[in-house]
Design a protein around this motif. Structure first.
Motif, PDB file in Angstrom:
ATOM      1  N   ILE A 162       2.766  -0.902   2.267  1.00  0.00           N
ATOM      2  CA  ILE A 162       1.546  -1.593   2.672  1.00  0.00           C
ATOM      3  C   ILE A 162       0.327  -0.797   2.212  1.00  0.00           C
ATOM      4  CG2 ILE A 162       0.171  -2.352   4.652  1.00  0.00           C
ATOM      5  CD1 ILE A 162       2.894  -3.006   6.037  1.00  0.00           C
ATOM      6  N   ALA A 163       0.372   0.519   2.351  1.00  0.00           N
ATOM      7  CA  ALA A 163      -0.738   1.357   1.883  1.00  0.00           C
ATOM      8  C   ALA A 163      -0.949   1.166   0.381  1.00  0.00           C
ATOM      9  CB  ALA A 163      -0.471   2.827   2.203  1.00  0.00           C
ATOM     10  N   ARG A 164       0.110   1.075  -0.361  1.00  0.00           N
ATOM     11  CA  ARG A 164       0.000   0.832  -1.800  1.00  0.00           C
ATOM     12  C   ARG A 164      -0.738  -0.485  -2.053  1.00  0.00           C
ATOM     13  NH1 ARG A 164       5.222   1.745  -3.300  1.00  0.00           N
ATOM     14  NH2 ARG A 164       4.692   3.917  -3.545  1.00  0.00           N
ATOM     15  N   ALA A 165      -0.389  -1.512  -1.296  1.00  0.00           N
ATOM     16  CA  ALA A 165      -1.042  -2.814  -1.453  1.00  0.00           C
ATOM     17  C   ALA A 165      -2.521  -2.739  -1.072  1.00  0.00           C
ATOM     18  CB  ALA A 165      -0.330  -3.868  -0.601  1.00  0.00           C
ATOM     19  N   LEU A 166      -2.844  -1.885  -0.096  1.00  0.00           N
ATOM     20  CA  LEU A 166      -4.226  -1.744   0.372  1.00  0.00           C
ATOM     21  C   LEU A 166      -5.006  -0.693  -0.422  1.00  0.00           C
ATOM     22  CD1 LEU A 166      -3.529  -1.843   4.212  1.00  0.00           C
ATOM     23  CD2 LEU A 166      -4.518  -3.667   2.812  1.00  0.00           C
ATOM     24  N   GLN A 167      -4.340  -0.056  -1.370  1.00  0.00           N
ATOM     25  CA  GLN A 167      -4.952   0.961  -2.229  1.00  0.00           C
ATOM     26  C   GLN A 167      -5.511   2.141  -1.430  1.00  0.00           C
ATOM     27  OE1 GLN A 167      -7.714  -1.065  -4.815  1.00  0.00           O
ATOM     28  NE2 GLN A 167      -6.142  -2.463  -5.559  1.00  0.00           N
ATOM     29  N   VAL A 168      -4.718   2.588  -0.463  1.00  0.00           N
ATOM     30  CA  VAL A 168      -5.056   3.770   0.330  1.00  0.00           C
ATOM     31  C   VAL A 168      -3.818   4.647   0.448  1.00  0.00           C
ATOM     32  CG1 VAL A 168      -6.884   2.677   1.684  1.00  0.00           C
ATOM     33  CG2 VAL A 168      -4.535   2.593   2.529  1.00  0.00           C
ATOM     34  N   GLN A 169      -4.024   5.884   0.858  1.00  0.00           N
ATOM     35  CA  GLN A 169      -2.912   6.776   1.154  1.00  0.00           C
ATOM     36  C   GLN A 169      -2.242   6.300   2.442  1.00  0.00           C
ATOM     37  OE1 GLN A 169      -1.829   9.398  -0.712  1.00  0.00           O
ATOM     38  NE2 GLN A 169      -3.348   8.793  -2.234  1.00  0.00           N
ATOM     39  N   PRO A 170      -0.921   6.495   2.600  1.00  0.00           N
ATOM     40  CA  PRO A 170      -0.266   6.092   3.851  1.00  0.00           C
ATOM     41  C   PRO A 170      -0.898   6.712   5.087  1.00  0.00           C
ATOM     42  CG  PRO A 170       1.373   6.543   2.174  1.00  0.00           C
ATOM     43  CD  PRO A 170       0.033   6.963   1.603  1.00  0.00           C
ATOM     44  N   GLY A 171      -1.460   7.886   4.945  1.00  0.00           N
ATOM     45  CA  GLY A 171      -2.118   8.533   6.072  1.00  0.00           C
ATOM     46  C   GLY A 171      -3.251   7.711   6.664  1.00  0.00           C
ATOM     47  N   TYR A 172      -3.858   6.843   5.856  1.00  0.00           N
ATOM     48  CA  TYR A 172      -4.930   5.972   6.357  1.00  0.00           C
ATOM     49  C   TYR A 172      -4.421   5.127   7.520  1.00  0.00           C
ATOM     50  CZ  TYR A 172      -8.311   2.170   6.640  1.00  0.00           C
ATOM     51  OH  TYR A 172      -9.214   1.250   7.100  1.00  0.00           O
ATOM     52  N   LEU A 173      -3.200   4.657   7.414  1.00  0.00           N
ATOM     53  CA  LEU A 173      -2.614   3.829   8.463  1.00  0.00           C
ATOM     54  C   LEU A 173      -2.048   4.655   9.611  1.00  0.00           C
ATOM     55  CD1 LEU A 173      -0.665   1.299   6.212  1.00  0.00           C
ATOM     56  CD2 LEU A 173      -2.914   0.997   7.250  1.00  0.00           C
ATOM     57  N   LEU A 174      -1.682   5.900   9.326  1.00  0.00           N
ATOM     58  CA  LEU A 174      -0.921   6.686  10.295  1.00  0.00           C
ATOM     59  C   LEU A 174      -1.695   7.820  10.962  1.00  0.00           C
ATOM     60  CD1 LEU A 174       2.336   6.897   8.165  1.00  0.00           C
ATOM     61  CD2 LEU A 174       1.850   5.320  10.040  1.00  0.00           C
ATOM     62  N   ASP A 175      -2.806   8.266  10.380  1.00  0.00           N
ATOM     63  CA  ASP A 175      -3.527   9.414  10.936  1.00  0.00           C
ATOM     64  C   ASP A 175      -3.928   9.234  12.386  1.00  0.00           C
ATOM     65  OD1 ASP A 175      -3.341  10.948   8.672  1.00  0.00           O
ATOM     66  OD2 ASP A 175      -5.396  10.574   8.006  1.00  0.00           O
ATOM     67  N   THR A 176      -4.341   8.056  12.755  1.00  0.00           N
ATOM     68  CA  THR A 176      -4.856   7.858  14.110  1.00  0.00           C
ATOM     69  C   THR A 176      -3.756   7.824  15.162  1.00  0.00           C
ATOM     70  OG1 THR A 176      -4.870   5.458  13.832  1.00  0.00           O
ATOM     71  CG2 THR A 176      -6.918   6.628  13.317  1.00  0.00           C
ATOM     72  N   VAL A 225       6.426  -1.770  12.951  1.00  0.00           N
ATOM     73  CA  VAL A 225       6.400  -1.429  11.536  1.00  0.00           C
ATOM     74  C   VAL A 225       7.392  -0.295  11.306  1.00  0.00           C
ATOM     75  CG1 VAL A 225       4.949  -0.690   9.611  1.00  0.00           C
ATOM     76  CG2 VAL A 225       3.958  -2.042  11.466  1.00  0.00           C
ATOM     77  N   LYS A 226       8.420  -0.549  10.496  1.00  0.00           N
ATOM     78  CA  LYS A 226       9.375   0.509  10.167  1.00  0.00           C
ATOM     79  C   LYS A 226       8.647   1.588   9.386  1.00  0.00           C
ATOM     80  CE  LYS A 226      13.332  -2.565  10.003  1.00  0.00           C
ATOM     81  NZ  LYS A 226      14.393  -3.115   9.184  1.00  0.00           N
ATOM     82  N   LEU A 227       9.093   2.821   9.522  1.00  0.00           N
ATOM     83  CA  LEU A 227       8.388   3.953   8.933  1.00  0.00           C
ATOM     84  C   LEU A 227       8.172   3.805   7.432  1.00  0.00           C
ATOM     85  CD1 LEU A 227       7.013   6.583   9.516  1.00  0.00           C
ATOM     86  CD2 LEU A 227       9.191   7.737   9.235  1.00  0.00           C
ATOM     87  N   GLU A 228       9.108   3.209   6.716  1.00  0.00           N
ATOM     88  CA  GLU A 228       8.936   3.091   5.271  1.00  0.00           C
ATOM     89  C   GLU A 228       7.938   2.002   4.886  1.00  0.00           C
ATOM     90  OE1 GLU A 228      12.519   0.516   6.269  1.00  0.00           O
ATOM     91  OE2 GLU A 228      11.854   2.512   6.839  1.00  0.00           O
ATOM     92  N   ARG A 229       7.686   1.068   5.751  1.00  0.00           N
ATOM     93  CA  ARG A 229       6.770  -0.037   5.431  1.00  0.00           C
ATOM     94  C   ARG A 229       5.331   0.417   5.185  1.00  0.00           C
ATOM     95  NH1 ARG A 229       9.706  -3.568   3.267  1.00  0.00           N
ATOM     96  NH2 ARG A 229      11.081  -4.691   4.641  1.00  0.00           N
TER      97      ARG A 229
END
Length: 103
Positions: A60-74, A52-56
């Protein structure tokens, strides 16, 4: 054999994408349409086949209705504890501001 650190990071992002997509009852086509990628690409992100490229994650977070950190925090601890060169670990610093980006 363990996955290389960078492969594990992309697998974790993909796992989080799938987890949230399932929570929302959406399919890969729905997410891909909003994120600007194909259904096949979302599937490859989810199973760790494609990186996953960093900008993706922002789209994707926008589509999932979450902050990008949701995907990246872990992944921050994964990066910090890996044997990646310090230059590669700077991604950790890039992940923090994404937590607060508008989604």
């Amino acid at each position: 054999m363990d996955k290389k650190p960078i492969g594990a990071i992309h697998s974790e992002i993909g796992r989080r994408i799938k987890e949230r997509r399932d929570e929302m009852g959406l399919n890969q086509t729905d997410i891909g349409r909003v994120a600007g990628v194909s259904q096949q690409q979302i599937g490859k992100y989810e199973d760790g086949t494609n990186r996953v490229k960093l900008e993706r994650p922002i789209n994707i977070a926008r589509a999932l209705q979450v902050q990008p950190g949701y995907l990246l925090d872990t992944i921050a601890p994964m990066i910090a504890s890996s044997n990646l060169p310090m230059r590669s670990r700077s991604v950790t610093g890039l992940c923090r501001p994404l937590r607060y980006a508008d989604s």
